[in-house]
Design a protein around this motif. Structure first.
Motif, PDB file in Angstrom:
ATOM      1  N   LEU A 176      78.253 120.114 -55.032  1.00 38.35           N
ATOM      2  CA  LEU A 176      77.900 118.696 -54.911  1.00 38.35           C
ATOM      3  C   LEU A 176      76.492 118.428 -55.431  1.00 38.35           C
ATOM      4  N   VAL A 177      75.563 119.342 -55.152  1.00 35.95           N
ATOM      5  CA  VAL A 177      74.195 119.176 -55.666  1.00 35.95           C
ATOM      6  C   VAL A 177      74.205 119.193 -57.196  1.00 35.95           C
ATOM      7  N   ALA A 178      74.969 120.099 -57.773  1.00 36.56           N
ATOM      8  CA  ALA A 178      75.063 120.169 -59.237  1.00 36.56           C
ATOM      9  C   ALA A 178      75.612 118.867 -59.804  1.00 36.56           C
ATOM     10  N   LEU A 179      76.618 118.302 -59.167  1.00 36.50           N
ATOM     11  CA  LEU A 179      77.176 117.026 -59.623  1.00 36.50           C
ATOM     12  C   LEU A 179      76.143 115.913 -59.493  1.00 36.50           C
ATOM     13  N   ALA A 180      75.456 115.880 -58.349  1.00 29.10           N
ATOM     14  CA  ALA A 180      74.478 114.819 -58.108  1.00 29.10           C
ATOM     15  C   ALA A 180      73.339 114.858 -59.113  1.00 29.10           C
ATOM     16  N   LEU A 181      72.949 116.052 -59.544  1.00 37.11           N
ATOM     17  CA  LEU A 181      71.840 116.187 -60.482  1.00 37.11           C
ATOM     18  C   LEU A 181      72.262 115.991 -61.933  1.00 37.11           C
ATOM     19  N   GLY A 182      73.565 115.816 -62.138  1.00 34.81           N
ATOM     20  CA  GLY A 182      74.017 115.461 -63.472  1.00 34.81           C
ATOM     21  C   GLY A 182      74.234 116.613 -64.417  1.00 34.81           C
ATOM     22  N   GLY A 183      74.565 117.775 -63.879  1.00 41.13           N
ATOM     23  CA  GLY A 183      74.865 118.900 -64.753  1.00 41.13           C
ATOM     24  C   GLY A 183      76.035 118.594 -65.667  1.00 41.13           C
ATOM     25  N   ALA A 184      75.960 119.127 -66.885  1.00 40.93           N
ATOM     26  CA  ALA A 184      77.026 118.954 -67.883  1.00 40.93           C
ATOM     27  C   ALA A 184      77.285 117.484 -68.208  1.00 40.93           C
ATOM     28  N   GLY A 185      76.211 116.661 -68.104  1.00 38.11           N
ATOM     29  CA  GLY A 185      76.336 115.262 -68.497  1.00 38.11           C
ATOM     30  C   GLY A 185      77.276 114.451 -67.631  1.00 38.11           C
ATOM     31  N   GLU A 186      77.233 114.656 -66.317  1.00 39.36           N
ATOM     32  CA  GLU A 186      78.132 113.930 -65.423  1.00 39.36           C
ATOM     33  C   GLU A 186      77.897 112.420 -65.486  1.00 39.36           C
ATOM     34  N   ALA A 187      78.985 111.671 -65.357  1.00 41.70           N
ATOM     35  CA  ALA A 187      78.913 110.210 -65.370  1.00 41.70           C
ATOM     36  C   ALA A 187      78.206 109.705 -64.115  1.00 41.70           C
ATOM     37  N   GLU A 188      77.617 108.517 -64.228  1.00 39.21           N
ATOM     38  CA  GLU A 188      76.847 107.962 -63.121  1.00 39.21           C
ATOM     39  C   GLU A 188      77.691 107.781 -61.863  1.00 39.21           C
ATOM     40  N   ASP A 189      78.941 107.323 -62.003  1.00 43.68           N
ATOM     41  CA  ASP A 189      79.751 107.094 -60.802  1.00 43.68           C
ATOM     42  C   ASP A 189      80.094 108.403 -60.104  1.00 43.68           C
ATOM     43  N   VAL A 190      80.262 109.482 -60.865  1.00 42.64           N
ATOM     44  CA  VAL A 190      80.498 110.798 -60.263  1.00 42.64           C
ATOM     45  C   VAL A 190      79.262 111.236 -59.482  1.00 42.64           C
ATOM     46  N   ARG A 191      78.105 111.079 -60.089  1.00 40.13           N
ATOM     47  CA  ARG A 191      76.857 111.483 -59.440  1.00 40.13           C
ATOM     48  C   ARG A 191      76.617 110.692 -58.154  1.00 40.13           C
ATOM     49  N   ARG A 192      76.916 109.415 -58.191  1.00 42.02           N
ATOM     50  CA  ARG A 192      76.702 108.582 -57.008  1.00 42.02           C
ATOM     51  C   ARG A 192      77.606 109.018 -55.849  1.00 42.02           C
TER      52      ARG A 192
END
Length: 216
Positions: free
Chosen positions: A143-159
Protein backbone atom coordinates in the motif's frame (compact mmCIF):
# COMPACT_ATOMS: atom_id res chain seq x y z
CA UNK A 1 -14.52 -28.49 -10.56
CA UNK A 2 -18.18 -27.64 -11.27
CA UNK A 3 -19.10 -24.00 -10.88
CA UNK A 4 -21.52 -23.12 -8.09
CA UNK A 5 -24.94 -22.55 -9.75
CA UNK A 6 -25.47 -19.48 -7.58
CA UNK A 7 -22.27 -18.03 -8.99
CA UNK A 8 -23.51 -18.76 -12.51
CA UNK A 9 -26.78 -16.97 -11.73
CA UNK A 10 -24.90 -14.04 -10.19
CA UNK A 11 -22.75 -13.73 -13.31
CA UNK A 12 -25.80 -13.94 -15.58
CA UNK A 13 -27.42 -11.14 -13.61
CA UNK A 14 -24.22 -9.10 -13.69
CA UNK A 15 -24.11 -9.27 -17.48
CA UNK A 16 -27.78 -8.36 -17.83
CA UNK A 17 -27.45 -5.48 -15.38
CA UNK A 18 -24.37 -4.17 -17.13
CA UNK A 19 -26.08 -4.32 -20.54
CA UNK A 20 -29.17 -2.57 -19.21
CA UNK A 21 -27.06 0.21 -17.76
CA UNK A 22 -25.21 0.72 -21.02
CA UNK A 23 -28.50 0.84 -22.92
CA UNK A 24 -30.04 3.29 -20.42
CA UNK A 25 -32.76 0.78 -19.60
CA UNK A 26 -32.40 1.14 -15.87
CA UNK A 27 -32.31 4.35 -13.80
CA UNK A 28 -30.37 2.63 -11.02
CA UNK A 29 -26.59 2.83 -10.88
CA UNK A 30 -24.39 -0.16 -10.16
CA UNK A 31 -23.51 1.34 -6.79
CA UNK A 32 -27.15 0.98 -5.70
CA UNK A 33 -27.02 -2.81 -5.89
CA UNK A 34 -27.15 -3.94 -2.27
CA UNK A 35 -26.22 -7.24 -0.63
CA UNK A 36 -29.90 -7.68 0.22
CA UNK A 37 -30.82 -7.47 -3.47
CA UNK A 38 -28.10 -9.99 -4.26
CA UNK A 39 -29.38 -12.32 -1.56
CA UNK A 40 -32.92 -12.14 -2.96
CA UNK A 41 -31.64 -12.83 -6.46
CA UNK A 42 -29.53 -15.80 -5.42
CA UNK A 43 -32.11 -17.49 -3.23
CA UNK A 44 -30.91 -16.24 0.12
CA UNK A 45 -27.22 -17.20 0.38
CA UNK A 46 -25.32 -16.00 3.41
CA UNK A 47 -23.07 -12.96 3.35
CA UNK A 48 -20.14 -15.36 3.52
CA UNK A 49 -21.38 -17.08 0.36
CA UNK A 50 -21.77 -13.73 -1.37
CA UNK A 51 -18.30 -12.62 -0.34
CA UNK A 52 -16.75 -15.81 -1.68
CA UNK A 53 -18.78 -15.55 -4.89
CA UNK A 54 -17.63 -11.97 -5.39
CA UNK A 55 -14.00 -12.95 -4.94
CA UNK A 56 -14.42 -15.87 -7.36
CA UNK A 57 -15.61 -13.44 -10.00
CA UNK A 58 -12.85 -10.96 -9.22
CA UNK A 59 -10.13 -13.57 -9.56
CA UNK A 60 -11.64 -15.45 -12.51
CA UNK A 61 -9.72 -15.45 -15.81
CA UNK A 62 -10.47 -12.42 -17.97
CA UNK A 63 -11.70 -14.74 -20.72
CA UNK A 64 -14.51 -15.93 -18.41
CA UNK A 65 -15.55 -12.69 -16.68
CA UNK A 66 -15.36 -9.22 -18.24
CA UNK A 67 -13.74 -6.32 -16.44
CA UNK A 68 -17.12 -4.57 -16.18
CA UNK A 69 -18.57 -7.54 -14.33
CA UNK A 70 -15.51 -7.84 -12.14
CA UNK A 71 -15.99 -4.22 -11.11
CA UNK A 72 -19.59 -4.98 -10.18
CA UNK A 73 -18.30 -7.83 -8.02
CA UNK A 74 -15.79 -5.43 -6.42
CA UNK A 75 -18.58 -2.99 -5.54
CA UNK A 76 -20.64 -5.80 -4.03
CA UNK A 77 -17.68 -7.03 -1.97
CA UNK A 78 -16.95 -3.54 -0.68
CA UNK A 79 -20.56 -3.14 0.42
CA UNK A 80 -20.53 -6.49 2.19
CA UNK A 81 -17.38 -5.81 4.19
CA UNK A 82 -18.77 -2.52 5.46
CA UNK A 83 -20.29 -4.85 8.07
CA UNK A 84 -17.89 -5.40 10.97
CA UNK A 85 -18.85 -9.07 11.22
CA UNK A 86 -18.27 -9.65 7.52
CA UNK A 87 -14.91 -7.89 7.63
CA UNK A 88 -13.89 -10.03 10.59
CA UNK A 89 -14.97 -13.13 8.68
CA UNK A 90 -12.60 -12.45 5.78
CA UNK A 91 -9.76 -14.34 7.44
CA UNK A 92 -11.73 -17.53 8.04
CA UNK A 93 -12.99 -17.36 4.44
CA UNK A 94 -9.44 -17.08 3.12
CA UNK A 95 -10.13 -13.76 1.39
CA UNK A 96 -7.19 -11.68 2.62
CA UNK A 97 -4.62 -13.35 0.38
CA UNK A 98 -6.61 -12.99 -2.86
CA UNK A 99 -7.64 -9.45 -1.96
CA UNK A 100 -4.10 -8.22 -1.30
CA UNK A 101 -2.83 -9.96 -4.43
CA UNK A 102 -5.09 -7.67 -6.44
CA UNK A 103 -3.05 -4.66 -5.23
CA UNK A 104 -0.42 -5.80 -7.75
CA UNK A 105 -2.81 -6.26 -10.67
CA UNK A 106 -1.88 -4.74 -14.03
CA UNK A 107 -5.15 -2.77 -14.20
CA UNK A 108 -5.26 0.46 -12.20
CA UNK A 109 -9.00 0.17 -11.64
CA UNK A 110 -8.51 -3.20 -9.98
CA UNK A 111 -5.76 -1.88 -7.70
CA UNK A 112 -7.98 1.04 -6.75
CA UNK A 113 -10.88 -1.24 -5.83
CA UNK A 114 -8.59 -3.56 -3.88
CA UNK A 115 -7.20 -0.65 -1.85
CA UNK A 116 -10.73 0.62 -1.27
CA UNK A 117 -11.83 -2.76 0.06
CA UNK A 118 -8.79 -2.99 2.32
CA UNK A 119 -9.55 0.45 3.72
CA UNK A 120 -13.18 -0.44 4.34
CA UNK A 121 -12.28 -3.73 6.01
CA UNK A 122 -9.79 -2.26 8.49
CA UNK A 123 -11.51 1.00 9.37
CA UNK A 124 -12.16 1.23 13.13
CA UNK A 125 -11.54 -2.52 13.43
CA UNK A 126 -8.56 -3.70 15.45
CA UNK A 127 -9.09 -7.34 14.51
CA UNK A 128 -8.73 -6.68 10.79
CA UNK A 129 -5.97 -4.11 11.33
CA UNK A 130 -4.06 -6.88 13.09
CA UNK A 131 -4.73 -9.25 10.21
CA UNK A 132 -3.43 -6.76 7.66
CA UNK A 133 -0.17 -6.35 9.58
CA UNK A 134 0.11 -10.14 9.84
CA UNK A 135 -0.02 -10.40 6.04
CA UNK A 136 3.49 -8.92 5.90
CA UNK A 137 4.85 -7.41 2.71
CA UNK A 138 1.63 -8.10 0.80
CA UNK A 139 -0.21 -5.60 2.98
CA UNK A 140 1.13 -2.30 4.31
CA UNK A 141 4.40 -2.18 2.29
CA UNK A 142 2.47 -2.74 -0.93
CA UNK A 143 0.00 0.00 0.00
CA UNK A 144 2.86 2.40 0.76
CA UNK A 145 4.38 1.66 -2.65
CA UNK A 146 1.04 2.40 -4.32
CA UNK A 147 0.55 5.59 -2.31
CA UNK A 148 4.00 6.88 -3.28
CA UNK A 149 3.29 6.31 -6.94
CA UNK A 150 5.67 3.54 -7.84
CA UNK A 151 5.58 2.47 -11.48
CA UNK A 152 3.63 5.60 -12.42
CA UNK A 153 0.46 4.78 -10.50
CA UNK A 154 -2.64 6.79 -11.37
CA UNK A 155 -3.81 9.45 -8.93
CA UNK A 156 -7.05 7.64 -8.03
CA UNK A 157 -5.11 4.47 -7.19
CA UNK A 158 -2.73 6.43 -4.98
CA UNK A 159 -5.59 8.17 -3.19
CA UNK A 160 -7.30 4.89 -2.36
CA UNK A 161 -4.00 3.49 -1.11
CA UNK A 162 -3.66 6.49 1.23
CA UNK A 163 -7.24 5.91 2.41
CA UNK A 164 -6.37 2.27 3.18
CA UNK A 165 -3.22 3.30 5.06
CA UNK A 166 -5.12 5.91 7.05
CA UNK A 167 -7.76 3.35 8.04
CA UNK A 168 -5.14 0.74 8.90
CA UNK A 169 -3.00 2.94 11.15
CA UNK A 170 -5.43 5.00 13.16
CA UNK A 171 -5.66 3.76 16.74
CA UNK A 172 -3.50 0.72 15.95
CA UNK A 173 0.14 1.19 16.86
CA UNK A 174 1.63 -1.93 15.19
CA UNK A 175 0.31 -0.80 11.81
CA UNK A 176 1.52 2.75 12.37
CA UNK A 177 5.00 1.50 13.24
CA UNK A 178 5.19 -0.55 10.04
CA UNK A 179 3.84 2.38 8.04
CA UNK A 180 6.45 4.84 9.37
CA UNK A 181 9.24 2.30 8.94
CA UNK A 182 8.22 1.62 5.36
CA UNK A 183 8.03 5.32 4.54
CA UNK A 184 11.50 5.83 5.97
CA UNK A 185 12.85 2.90 3.98
CA UNK A 186 11.62 4.69 0.88
CA UNK A 187 13.15 8.02 1.85
CA UNK A 188 9.96 9.69 3.10
CA UNK A 189 9.73 11.27 6.55
CA UNK A 190 12.22 11.30 9.38
CA UNK A 191 11.41 7.89 10.84
CA UNK A 192 10.31 9.35 14.18
CA UNK A 193 7.74 7.19 15.96
CA UNK A 194 4.16 8.44 15.57
CA UNK A 195 1.49 7.83 18.19
CA UNK A 196 -1.36 6.04 16.41
CA UNK A 197 -3.81 7.49 18.95
CA UNK A 198 -2.72 11.09 18.32
CA UNK A 199 -5.08 12.07 15.52
CA UNK A 200 -3.28 15.35 14.81
CA UNK A 201 -0.01 13.47 14.28
CA UNK A 202 -1.72 10.84 12.13
CA UNK A 203 -3.46 13.52 10.09
CA UNK A 204 -0.12 15.23 9.50
CA UNK A 205 1.56 12.19 7.96
CA UNK A 206 -1.53 11.23 5.93
CA UNK A 207 -1.94 14.83 4.81
CA UNK A 208 1.69 14.94 3.66
CA UNK A 209 1.07 11.88 1.49
CA UNK A 210 -2.00 13.49 -0.03
CA UNK A 211 -0.02 16.62 -0.79
CA UNK A 212 2.61 14.52 -2.55
CA UNK A 213 -0.13 13.17 -4.79
CA UNK A 214 -1.36 16.67 -5.61
CA UNK A 215 2.12 17.80 -6.47
CA UNK A 216 2.90 14.80 -8.67
Amino acid sequence: MAQDPRLTEFLRWSVAHSDATVNNESPESQSQVTPEMMAALMGGPSDADLMKASMELITAPDAEVSMDNKLIAWENLEQLIESLDNANNMASLGLWGPLLAQLKHDEGEVKKMAAWCVGTAVQNNEKTQERLVAMGDAGLPTLVALALGGAGEAEDVRRKAVYALSSACRNYQPAMDVFVEELGRRGVGDGVKIDAFDMDAVDAVIGALREKIKGA
